[in-house]
Motif scaffolding. Structure first.
Motif, PDB file in Angstrom:
ATOM      1  N   GLN A   1       0.913  -1.245  -0.019  1.00  0.00           N
ATOM      2  CA  GLN A   1      -0.171  -0.004  -0.009  1.00  0.00           C
ATOM      3  C   GLN A   1       0.731   1.235  -0.006  1.00  0.00           C
ATOM      4  N   PHE A   2       0.622   2.406  -0.801  1.00  0.00           N
ATOM      5  CA  PHE A   2       1.524   3.135  -1.178  1.00  0.00           C
ATOM      6  C   PHE A   2       0.637   4.463  -0.976  1.00  0.00           C
ATOM      7  N   VAL A   3       1.213   5.841  -0.119  1.00  0.00           N
ATOM      8  CA  VAL A   3       0.742   6.756  -0.339  1.00  0.00           C
ATOM      9  C   VAL A   3       1.400   7.474  -1.598  1.00  0.00           C
ATOM     10  N   THR A   4       0.766   8.165  -2.207  1.00  0.00           N
ATOM     11  CA  THR A   4       1.460   8.662  -3.397  1.00  0.00           C
ATOM     12  C   THR A   4       1.559  10.145  -3.680  1.00  0.00           C
ATOM     13  N   PHE A   5       2.269  10.742  -4.391  1.00  0.00           N
ATOM     14  CA  PHE A   5       2.199  12.214  -4.262  1.00  0.00           C
ATOM     15  C   PHE A   5       2.845  12.767  -5.699  1.00  0.00           C
ATOM     16  N   TYR A   6       2.676  14.043  -6.104  1.00  0.00           N
ATOM     17  CA  TYR A   6       3.389  14.362  -7.249  1.00  0.00           C
ATOM     18  C   TYR A   6       4.426  15.466  -6.811  1.00  0.00           C
ATOM     19  N   VAL A   7       5.601  15.251  -7.696  1.00  0.00           N
ATOM     20  CA  VAL A   7       6.661  16.321  -7.472  1.00  0.00           C
ATOM     21  C   VAL A   7       6.823  16.854  -9.037  1.00  0.00           C
TER      22      VAL A   7
ATOM     23  N   MET B   1      -2.636   3.888  -2.781  1.00  0.00           N
ATOM     24  CA  MET B   1      -2.748   2.860  -4.023  1.00  0.00           C
ATOM     25  C   MET B   1      -2.205   1.658  -3.433  1.00  0.00           C
ATOM     26  N   GLN B   2      -2.735   0.489  -3.915  1.00  0.00           N
ATOM     27  CA  GLN B   2      -2.381  -0.711  -3.781  1.00  0.00           C
ATOM     28  C   GLN B   2      -2.265  -1.468  -5.249  1.00  0.00           C
ATOM     29  N   PRO B   3      -0.997  -1.180  -5.757  1.00  0.00           N
ATOM     30  CA  PRO B   3      -0.860  -1.706  -7.383  1.00  0.00           C
ATOM     31  C   PRO B   3      -0.611  -3.172  -7.228  1.00  0.00           C
ATOM     32  N   ALA B   4      -1.033  -3.734  -8.081  1.00  0.00           N
ATOM     33  CA  ALA B   4      -0.689  -5.207  -8.305  1.00  0.00           C
ATOM     34  C   ALA B   4       0.688  -5.602  -8.447  1.00  0.00           C
ATOM     35  N   ASP B   5       1.199  -6.787  -7.746  1.00  0.00           N
ATOM     36  CA  ASP B   5       2.370  -6.970  -7.613  1.00  0.00           C
ATOM     37  C   ASP B   5       2.738  -7.244  -9.220  1.00  0.00           C
ATOM     38  N   ALA B   6       1.863  -7.687  -9.900  1.00  0.00           N
ATOM     39  CA  ALA B   6       2.409  -7.744 -11.600  1.00  0.00           C
ATOM     40  C   ALA B   6       3.006  -6.564 -12.166  1.00  0.00           C
ATOM     41  N   MET B   7       2.327  -5.616 -11.823  1.00  0.00           N
ATOM     42  CA  MET B   7       3.020  -4.172 -12.197  1.00  0.00           C
ATOM     43  C   MET B   7       4.251  -3.758 -11.780  1.00  0.00           C
ATOM     44  N   ARG B   8       4.761  -4.491 -10.651  1.00  0.00           N
ATOM     45  CA  ARG B   8       6.108  -4.017 -10.108  1.00  0.00           C
ATOM     46  C   ARG B   8       7.390  -4.599 -11.212  1.00  0.00           C
ATOM     47  N   GLU B   9       8.239  -3.502 -11.186  1.00  0.00           N
ATOM     48  CA  GLU B   9       9.456  -3.685 -12.284  1.00  0.00           C
ATOM     49  C   GLU B   9      10.575  -2.862 -11.546  1.00  0.00           C
ATOM     50  N   PRO B  10      11.910  -3.482 -12.029  1.00  0.00           N
ATOM     51  CA  PRO B  10      12.948  -2.839 -11.294  1.00  0.00           C
ATOM     52  C   PRO B  10      13.130  -1.442 -12.151  1.00  0.00           C
ATOM     53  N   VAL B  11      13.967  -0.843 -11.472  1.00  0.00           N
ATOM     54  CA  VAL B  11      13.882   0.732 -11.818  1.00  0.00           C
ATOM     55  C   VAL B  11      15.079   0.676 -13.118  1.00  0.00           C
ATOM     56  N   PRO B  12      14.194   1.427 -14.244  1.00  0.00           N
ATOM     57  CA  PRO B  12      14.941   1.636 -15.406  1.00  0.00           C
ATOM     58  C   PRO B  12      16.529   2.244 -15.394  1.00  0.00           C
ATOM     59  N   GLY B  13      17.332   1.830 -16.130  1.00  0.00           N
ATOM     60  CA  GLY B  13      18.440   2.507 -16.132  1.00  0.00           C
ATOM     61  C   GLY B  13      18.511   3.984 -16.219  1.00  0.00           C
ATOM     62  N   ASN B  14      17.908   4.656 -17.067  1.00  0.00           N
ATOM     63  CA  ASN B  14      17.865   5.973 -16.958  1.00  0.00           C
ATOM     64  C   ASN B  14      17.374   6.751 -15.639  1.00  0.00           C
ATOM     65  N   LEU B  15      16.591   5.966 -15.005  1.00  0.00           N
ATOM     66  CA  LEU B  15      15.975   6.810 -13.960  1.00  0.00           C
ATOM     67  C   LEU B  15      17.491   6.624 -12.590  1.00  0.00           C
ATOM     68  N   VAL B  16      17.832   5.273 -12.862  1.00  0.00           N
ATOM     69  CA  VAL B  16      19.012   4.956 -11.897  1.00  0.00           C
ATOM     70  C   VAL B  16      19.887   6.133 -11.953  1.00  0.00           C
ATOM     71  N   ARG B  17      20.178   6.722 -13.036  1.00  0.00           N
ATOM     72  CA  ARG B  17      21.210   7.443 -13.376  1.00  0.00           C
ATOM     73  C   ARG B  17      20.824   8.724 -12.779  1.00  0.00           C
ATOM     74  N   THR B  18      19.351   9.054 -12.865  1.00  0.00           N
ATOM     75  CA  THR B  18      19.102  10.480 -12.369  1.00  0.00           C
ATOM     76  C   THR B  18      18.987  10.472 -10.827  1.00  0.00           C
ATOM     77  N   TRP B  19      18.463   9.203 -10.252  1.00  0.00           N
ATOM     78  CA  TRP B  19      18.202   9.320  -8.929  1.00  0.00           C
ATOM     79  C   TRP B  19      18.654   8.172  -7.773  1.00  0.00           C
ATOM     80  N   GLY B  20      19.481   7.401  -8.602  1.00  0.00           N
ATOM     81  CA  GLY B  20      20.552   6.670  -7.837  1.00  0.00           C
ATOM     82  C   GLY B  20      19.547   5.522  -7.213  1.00  0.00           C
ATOM     83  N   ASP B  21      19.663   5.602  -5.929  1.00  0.00           N
ATOM     84  CA  ASP B  21      19.099   4.396  -4.826  1.00  0.00           C
ATOM     85  C   ASP B  21      17.715   5.087  -4.404  1.00  0.00           C
ATOM     86  N   LEU B  22      17.439   6.410  -4.697  1.00  0.00           N
ATOM     87  CA  LEU B  22      16.100   6.771  -4.345  1.00  0.00           C
ATOM     88  C   LEU B  22      15.056   6.203  -4.705  1.00  0.00           C
TER      89      LEU B  22
END
Lengths: 862, 157
Positions: B13-19, B107-128
């Motif tokens: 279960q996630f509390v979601t927000f926008y930045v 939200m409570q997204p389905a497990d199936a929707m979960r994916e590892p962080v794509p490479g380009n996001l890792v570059r921007t946000w590292g381990d955040l």
């Protein structure tokens, strides 16, 4: 962990501490059956509970220990090794307890090593017992004088000890009786044990966090009450008065009560110390005892936790570095046993804990050497510092003058941490030491942590709080004589009553703007004997605030020590004076109160030092080591007077001669004259200069070209050839001319039996800037002349014979006689006795003129 | 404290927000509360991600700017505009508030929707970023609280 186990752990830990210190007491007093009985009882109790809770390791250990203690009780010989072994067992028990606390179960492991030793000991004691009783039977009725002809081996007891032990041991019938009694008492005793302990009758256990929370809430309540009282004072509505009054009383009592709940006798934190000192004594092969006083002084629990370690550390230092070895002490004429005294007392809202030892004191020279080698200052700076300042170095990180790093201390990581910890809670240190006599450290800590008095200030449109404890005074910035700014090498300095104080512009420092120098306020603070000023825009008020810590993420900001919520709900940061001082950075010591210019400064090439660079006359700039300069002064030209060809100024209660720095320099004719002030043999000497250029930190490289009278050589500073002046050339020069002109005040001894006359002359002489001592009888003369060496004696030669007077005087001290009528006879006598002059006693002018002339003549002759 | 079944639910279960225009979420179990704020006290010399201190009913909360932590430009008046909120987090006894532009749903997204962080996001946000969830209207990026606070600490250094 389940409650039963937790209770057991807590209680047993407390019991173990008592056992520890009681064992040490017992060792020093082996015949004290009471202590022994108590130790036995305590260990027995622990054993019982261990068995009940199913803790086999602990049970086995305590059982073995109990057996040995039981043997002692039965009269076995108490050897140091035996006690050490039992203490070791206690340590093992502590280890297991700690593991138990963590994991709720005993750790894996075997204690056979200890248990077998304990069992052996028990067996030996049995054997000793047997032989003892054998000796006893034979020796009944007569004592043969026996002497052992060799030194005792370790583990052996002297014959006297044996004798003692034997005498104090009960015979078999008594023993049987006592054991029966014990058996009866044992059952109820076991359950009664917790209640028996003195401080804990009818007590309950409360988690410390709950008490802390209570404390915080009460603190907030107190502040809210204060605000209400404030409002009520202004509001004339009478209805609130009475209830508020009641509320105020109740709140005060509540605060007091809650504080009391958190109070513990400070002695509770000291229980481990006798054991530690005992172990230290053995390890260091010294004889050390610890004397603890004032243990009943109450201290807040939180504070107690905080100072336990620092105290332990300081005691270790005292044992390791302070107390000398037996031989050293004997050689110094001290008792072989060194003593460390730990005391605590409450004094005006603070607790003062003192750790004193009668050891060798701090070797200030060694400290100085170490400080120089650590680069904490130049050799010159440090040589010039007073012992009190040098003592501060002891608290520096990484500082230790121990030649050998023992595993107790000497690693040099301790004292700075100790000091930081103490200061973080608003405490302070005082260190006193006398070579050969000992050292004493006093630690002052405030009684309460939570509420602090703070000065609320505004800087750069933000509001801050500054702890009142660090604030000395408030100064309004401006162009007034009292408080003026100078800039020395870009650092703002405030001239405050003839002292230079570095000033920090708070807004600028925090990068939130800049306070206006002309219209701001300066808060003068003091940290560790260092004064500095903090410039702010406005000073609002003093308030009591509840100190809350900053979050971990903000811990790195050293200028802030906490946060608080004001009455209107706004959040303001609390400034940390230590952090502000750090922000000021390395300040050149512009005022060395004890620097004596006469002390040689070794200017070896490559020495790093601070030089004051200034202009004096056309030509190359000049430089002098900053360490030798006492003060930088700016003297109003109209204060400078001329005495003959010499310029002087009245300075700090005395007269100071002013010399121009160089012959081609023109002293100012108007405005203010910059002067460098040195101290020569305790007297101030001033050197006039044109202006200060800079303060430079250089690695001195001196070229001998350009060396001449008064100039040691040249060096390059900021790409300019600079003359390095030879101070030695200046100061004796200034000193020799008119020794008495420069000297603070000429000393006069007035001998006048007539009270009224004395009363008249004394103030006259004093007003004329003489240092006067007045006596009524000639017989007092000798006493005064030997102690104060007056320049001149003024004597009533009508009452006393000049010749007699002359006899009382050492050497050829200048004498002036007073008489109501200067008859020829009197004059003759005076001349005969080598008096300089005779003056009519009511002739004030004449007397002063003569005295001045004599004093001057003395100066010329010198 | 909960059995494994509901623990799994909590994690998902996630509390979601926008930045800015990006959609983020934090596991509900790591959040204490969400609150509005005003009148932050500046902390001079603190790192750029520290927006200030806030008095939340007697508790002092260290407010951090998510925009700064995520390396996005601050907007004018970002700190106190109408939709911005602070997500309250406790760590080691300290209270923190993460300032975000606006709140999203729980939200409570389905497990199936979960994916590892794509490479380009890792570059921007590292381990955040801990993971991403595919959503009908874009990605929801799961953030790590420890990483966020760790980054704040690094920014201060």
């Amino acid at each position: 962990m389940d409650d039963l186990l937790r209770d057991f752990v807590n209680e047993t830990n407390e019991t173990i501490e008592v056992v520890d210190s009681e064992l040490v007491r017992f060792e020093q007093d082996p015949n004290n059956a009471q202590i022994l009985a108590q130790v036995f009882r305590l260990v027995h109790t622990i054993k019982g509970t261990c068995g009940f809770l199913g803790l086999p390791r602990l049970e086995a250990l305590t059982h073995a220990a109990e057996s040995v203690i039981g043997r002692f009780r039965d009269g076995a010989v108490v050897t140091r090794d035996a006690v050490s072994l039992i203490l070791e067992t206690i340590d093992r028990i502590k280890l297991i307890m700690a593991a138990l606390d963590q994991a709720s179960a005993e750790p894996e492991g075997s204690d056979d090593d200890l248990i077998s030793q304990l069992d052996d000991l028990e067996m030996d004691d049995c054997a000793a017992d047997a032989t003892q009783s054998g000796v006893g039977e034979v020796a009944v009725g007569s004592l043969t004088y026996q002497v052992l002809e060799r030194a005792l081996k370790p583990g052996e007891a002297s014959l006297d000890e044996l004798e003692e032990a034997f005498r104090s041991t009960e015979g078999p019938e008594e023993k049987a009786r006592r054991e029966a009694e014990l058996a009866r008492a044992a059952a109820p005793e076991q359950t009664a044990a917790p209640v028996e302990r003195n401080h804990r009758k009818h007590a309950i256990r409360v988690p410390v966090e709950r008490l802390d929370h209570l404390m915080t809430m009460v603190s907030e309540l107190v502040l809210t009450r204060n605000q209400l009282m404030d409002i009520a004072r202004q509001d004339s509505n009478m209805r609130f008065r009475a209830p508020l009054q009641r509320l105020s009383q109740v709140t005060a009592e509540l605060q007091d009560s809650v504080m009391q709940t958190r109070m513990q006798p400070i002695g509770n934190g000291w229980t481990a110390l006798p054991r530690i000192v005992r172990d230290l004594s053995l390890e260091l092969d010294k004889d050390i005892e610890i004397d603890m006083q004032g243990g009943e002084t109450g201290i807040d629990r939180q504070l107690l936790e905080l100072i336990k370690d620092p105290i332990m550390h300081m005691i270790r230092n005292a044992a390791d570095h302070g107390i000398e070895s037996r031989e050293e002490r004997a050689a110094a004429g001290k008792s072989e046993r060194g003593r460390i005294t730990l005391s605590a007392e409450q004094k005006s809202g603070h607790i003062v804990v003192s750790i004193a030892d009668d050891g060798r004191g701090i070797d200030f020279d060694a400290v100085r050497l170490k400080a120089v080698s650590l680069g904490l200052g130049t050799a010159a700076d440090i040589a010039a510092m007073s012992d009190a300042k040098v003592a501060q170095f002891v608290f520096h990180p990484g500082f230790s003058t121990a030649k050998v790093v023992t595993n107790i201390s000497g690693r040099g990581v301790g004292m700075d941490v100790v000091r930081t910890n103490i200061e973080q809670i608003g405490g302070s240190f005082d260190l006193n030491s006398q070579a050969g006599k000992g050292t004493r450290i006093d630690v002052r800590i405030p009684l309460t942590l939570a509420i602090a008095s703070a000065l609320i200030v505004r800087a750069g449109s933000e509001t801050f709080a500054l702890p009142q404890s660090a604030v000395l005074e408030l100064v309004r910035a401006g162009a007034k004589e009292e408080a003026r700014f100078d800039h020395v090498n870009g650092i703002r300095m405030l001239r405050l009553r003839e002292r230079l104080v570095p000033v920090l512009n708070l807004a600028e420092n925090l990068s939130i703007g800049m306070s206006d120098e002309a219209s701001g306020f300066i808060v003068i603070c003091q940290v560790n004997h260092i004064r500095f000023g903090v410039m702010v825009d406005a000073i609002l008020e003093t308030e009591e605030v509840v100190v809350k810590p900053v979050s971990q993420q903000l811990q790195g900001l050293s200028v802030f020590s906490g946060v608080t919520i004001m009455g209107d709900g706004s959040v303001i940061m609390i400034l940390d004076p230590n952090g502000l001082l750090l922000a000021l950075g390395q300040m050149p010591e512009a005022h060395n109160d004890n620097a004596d210019a006469h002390e040689a400064v070794t200017l070896s090439n490559g020495t790093r030092m601070s030089l004051l660079v200034f202009k004096a006359g056309p030509g190359a700039p000049k430089a002098l080591p900053l360490a030798l300069i006492n003060r930088l002064e700016d003297i109003a030209v109209d204060r400078i007077e001329k005495v003959g060809a010499t310029s002087v100024v009245q300075y700090r209660g005395g007269v100071m001669e002013l010399k121009p720095c160089s012959t081609d320099m023109l002293p100012r004719a108007e405005g203010r004259q910059p002067v460098l002030v040195f101290t020569q043999s305790g007297r101030p000497v001033g050197v006039m200069i044109d202006s200060i250029i800079d303060i430079a930190d250089v690695d001195l490289v001196l070229s001998p070209e350009g060396a001449r009278a008064g100039v040691l050589g040249t060096t390059i500073i900021n790409d300019r050839t600079t003359d390095l002046l030879d101070l030695a050339a200046y100061v004796p020069d200034a000193g020799s001319i008119g020794n008495t002109v420069v000297r603070a005040k000429p000393r006069v001894l007035l001998v006048e039996p007539n009270d009224m006359l004395r009363g008249i002359l004394l103030p006259v002489l004093q007003a004329a800037q003489f240092d006067v001592v007045a006596v009524a009888q000639p017989k007092d003369i000798r006493h005064y002349t030997t102690s104060t060496h007056p320049d001149c004696i003024v004597v009533n030669i009508e009452k006393f014979d000049p010749a007699d007077i002359r006899q009382e005087l050492p050497g050829n001290v200048c004498c002036v006689g007073t008489a109501s009528r200067a008859s020829a006879a009197v004059l003759e006598k005076a001349r005969h006795a080598n008096f300089a002059d005779v003056v009519a006693v009511f002739d004030r002018e004449g007397l002063l003129k003569t005295l001045n002339a004599q004093v001057e003549r003395l100066g010329e002759a010198a | 404290m909960t059995d494994t079944g509901s623990a799994r639910d909590d994690d998902r279960q996630f509390v979601t927000f926008y930045v800015g225009s990006d959609h983020f979420g934090l596991p509900i179990s790591s959040i204490r509360d969400v609150f509005t704020f005003h009148h932050l006290t500046r902390v001079p010399l603190a790192s750029g991600s520290v927006a200030g201190l806030f008095n939340l009913r007697g508790r002092i909360v260290t407010m951090l700017s998510m925009r700064a932590l995520l390396g996005q430009p601050e907007t004018q008046g970002q700190v106190e505009n109408e939709t911005s909120r602070a997500i309250g987090i406790d760590l080691d006894g300290d209270s923190y508030g993460l300032i975000v532009d606006s709140m999203g749903e729980v939200m409570q997204p389905a497990d199936a929707m979960r994916e590892p962080v794509p490479g380009n996001l890792v570059r921007t946000w590292g381990d955040l970023a801990a993971a991403v969830y595919r959503q009908p209207n874009g990605l929801m990026i799961e953030l790590s609280v420890d990483a966020l606070l760790g980054k704040n600490a690094r920014m201060a250094a």
